[in-house]
Design a protein around this motif. Structure first.
Motif, PDB file in Angstrom:
ATOM      1  N   GLU A 107      -3.747  -1.952  -6.180  1.00 40.53           N
ATOM      2  CA  GLU A 107      -2.598  -1.160  -5.720  1.00 40.53           C
ATOM      3  C   GLU A 107      -1.426  -2.037  -5.303  1.00 40.53           C
ATOM      4  N   SER A 108      -1.713  -3.218  -4.771  1.00 38.63           N
ATOM      5  CA  SER A 108      -0.627  -4.146  -4.436  1.00 38.63           C
ATOM      6  C   SER A 108       0.108  -4.571  -5.699  1.00 38.63           C
ATOM      7  N   ASN A 124      -9.525  -4.658  -5.336  1.00 37.23           N
ATOM      8  CA  ASN A 124      -8.963  -5.042  -4.038  1.00 37.23           C
ATOM      9  C   ASN A 124      -7.476  -5.392  -4.089  1.00 37.23           C
ATOM     10  N   SER A 155      -6.827   0.927  -1.798  1.00 38.69           N
ATOM     11  CA  SER A 155      -6.269   1.054  -0.438  1.00 38.69           C
ATOM     12  C   SER A 155      -6.030   2.496  -0.048  1.00 38.69           C
ATOM     13  N   ASN A 156      -5.556   3.305  -0.993  1.00 35.07           N
ATOM     14  CA  ASN A 156      -5.251   4.703  -0.721  1.00 35.07           C
ATOM     15  C   ASN A 156      -6.392   5.604  -1.177  1.00 35.07           C
ATOM     16  N   LYS A 187       0.841  -1.203   0.000  1.00 35.83           N
ATOM     17  CA  LYS A 187       0.000   0.000   0.000  1.00 35.83           C
ATOM     18  C   LYS A 187       0.876   1.252   0.000  1.00 35.83           C
ATOM     19  N   ASN A 215      -5.276   1.282 -12.228  1.00 36.01           N
ATOM     20  CA  ASN A 215      -6.334   1.141 -11.225  1.00 36.01           C
ATOM     21  C   ASN A 215      -7.719   1.166 -11.853  1.00 36.01           C
TER      22      ASN A 215
END
Length: 540
Positions: free
Chosen positions: A284-285, A281, A121-122, A38, A271
């Motif tokens: 971003e990873s 989900n 996540s961000n 993240k 994204n």
């Protein structure tokens, strides 16, 4: 200045550049442990636009300034170089302020373009904050590039080399200490920690500027003495000086930011595409693995190989200028062969040991399986990164530097067109495939232009590449056997230690076998020269 001093200065600058890049790779290991994927994604959101703005705002000035100053110094006109330095310092400071304002106040717009799904996540606020924090470095760095270029014009590489290393050391120290204190002592949010990590670029730039100021005070009496004894002065207008400077600088701008451009395209499309196929989900990873953590691994062999190849660039430029066709054809061949000799086995090895490499560097986390897949796909792209860097530099050496901008343009268009469709089809791997196709296309276009201009013989390159591929196949078999043996008989559980030992043993055996075949076939000697005979002690 004597030839030995010039060579020593060049070696000093090359060593400093390599050390800076090495430090830039190593610090990511503890950084990942502190902020995870993240935080890695958040860091890249700020750093890639920043790198592009840095390159645009400095406009290739260090190299251009050094060429400008060196030219007029050689004519005995030290005053013109000093005038350009004073004017350039003011101009680049203003450019830096404008770049800072542009990035700082556009941070929210950029953040909204990057964060397109609430399931990520961000947040937009997080991204806006880290972009604004990194923007402060833009105030200093453009003007600092002028000072470095001025010293290099006097063949004085020490100021650039020392300030470059100090900048990286101070930046990394501030980054890791601040992130550790915020995360481990104050239990602060990842966004605040990453914001301080990006602000570290400003702290590093301050330290570098201080080093350059010390060098200026130390060298100024000598520089003033030369100025007082100059033989003539060219009465150039400000516009004429800037026109000449920008002529030198132009081709270096876009070529130097090729990789950040591809990564920024990912930031603004990845994204969105992943969200639309229901993978927000993990988006971003996956992005952090591709643009930061995985990229730091695949760039290692690129740094080594391009360093070896680019050492030939001055010689290529000289022999091409002197129209010594046989010599520059041999040198161009050698530069490209070094890439194939070093990078091809390295990227194959990394693809084979992708899980072990990622686990050894960053530990075993919930994303290890995804990292394994993405890194194995991304590793081969390193070959094309290396080829593009070296071929673009060769084009500069043969006065075809503008074509590198054309080839890069084709690559960027291809990346933009293919990125989202390939993500739809191949998920996260699609972004890697798009980058690979884009950089490969740009590299092949460069090679085509070099061939049309120089008519260098492709036969030695193809012949030795085929030999490299044969040895890589043998290396691959040996790596797989060692990896299988270690996995089956040495470790019952998968741990970071098991990954480290598997990586070290498998890569060492594979490297030794590849090197043995390359040496015994005389491939190493033909590509690297007589220096390779020193390996006779290892392979009697």
């Amino acid at each position: 200045m004597s030839t030995s001093n010039i060579i020593r200065g060049t070696m000093l600058l090359t060593g400093a550049t390599f050390l800076s890049k090495l430090l830039g790779i190593i610090y990511v290991i503890p950084f990942e442990a502190l902020v995870g994927t993240k935080g890695g994604a958040l860091f890249s959101y700020a750093y890639n636009p920043y790198m592009i703005l840095i390159s645009i705002s400095t406009m290739g000035i260090p190299l251009a300034m050094s060429k400008f100053v060196a030219k007029y110094n050689s004519l005995g006109d030290f005053q013109t170089g000093r005038r350009m330095f004073r004017s350039g310092l003011i101009f680049m400071f203003i450019t830096g302020i404008l770049a800072f304002l542009a990035l700082f106040f556009s941070a929210e717009l950029l953040a909204k373009a990057i964060i397109t799904d609430n399931g990520l996540s961000n947040t937009v606020t997080d991204v806006k904050f880290v972009i604004q924090m990194v923007s402060f470095a833009l105030i200093i760095i453009p003007a600092m590039s002028v000072v470095r270029g001025f010293f290099q014009g006097y063949q004085s590489m020490g100021p650039t080399a020392v300030s470059q290393v100090i900048e990286q050391i101070v930046r990394i120290a501030f980054l890791l200490v601040s992130v550790f204190v915020l995360r481990k002592i104050f239990n602060a949010d990842i966004s605040l920690a990453v914001g301080m990590a990006t602000f570290a670029a400003f702290i590093g730039a301050l330290a570098s500027s201080y080093v350059l100021w010390l060098y200026w005070n130390w060298r100024k009496p000598y520089l003033d003495k030369q100025l007082a004894n100059q033989r003539e002065e060219h009465q150039l207008s400000q516009s004429s000086m800037y026109k000449e400077l920008l002529t030198y600088a132009g081709p270096f701008v876009l070529v130097g930011i090729a990789t950040p451009i591809y990564q920024v395209i990912d930031q603004f499309t990845f994204n969105r595409a992943m969200s639309e196929i229901g993978l927000a989900n993990i988006s971003e990873s996956a992005l952090a693995i591709i643009v930061l953590y995985g990229h730091k691994l695949v760039i290692i062999p690129v740094t080594i190989a391009t360093g070896l190849s680019l050492a030939l660039l001055p010689a290529i430029t000289k022999s091409f200028t002197e129209k010594r066709r046989d010599i520059y054809n041999t040198q161009i061949n050698q530069a490209l062969q070094i890439i194939m000799l070093v990078v091809l086995p390295a990227v194959v090895g990394m693809a084979l040991l992708s899980k072990e490499a990622y686990g050894a560097f960053y530990g075993i986390g919930e994303n290890i399986q995804m990292a394994d897949v993405l890194l194995s796909w991304y590793a081969p792209v390193a070959l094309f990164y290396a080829l593009f860097t070296v071929t673009a530099s060769i084009l500069q050496g043969i006065n075809k530097q503008n074509f590198a901008l054309i080839s890069l343009g084709f690559g960027v268009i291809l990346k933009v067109v293919l990125n989202i469709p390939l993500i739809y089809v191949f998920e996260a791997k699609g972004a890697i495939i798009a980058t690979g196709l884009a950089v490969m296309t740009a590299s092949l276009l460069n090679i085509g232009c070099i061939y049309r201009t120089t008519k260098f013989s492709l036969k030695p390159l193809l012949k030795r590449t085929l030999l490299v591929m044969i040895f890589v196949v043998i290396m691959t078999i040996s790596v797989l056997i060692v990896k299988w043996t270690i996995t089956m008989f040495m470790f019952d559980q998968v741990t970071r230690i098991s990954f480290i030992l598997t990586l070290l043993l498998s890569s060492s055996v594979g490297f030794y076998i590849y090197l043995w075949f390359s040496y015994k076939s005389t491939l190493l000697i033909k590509v690297l020269g007589e220096q390779a005979r020193k390996l006779e002690k290892i392979f009697p």
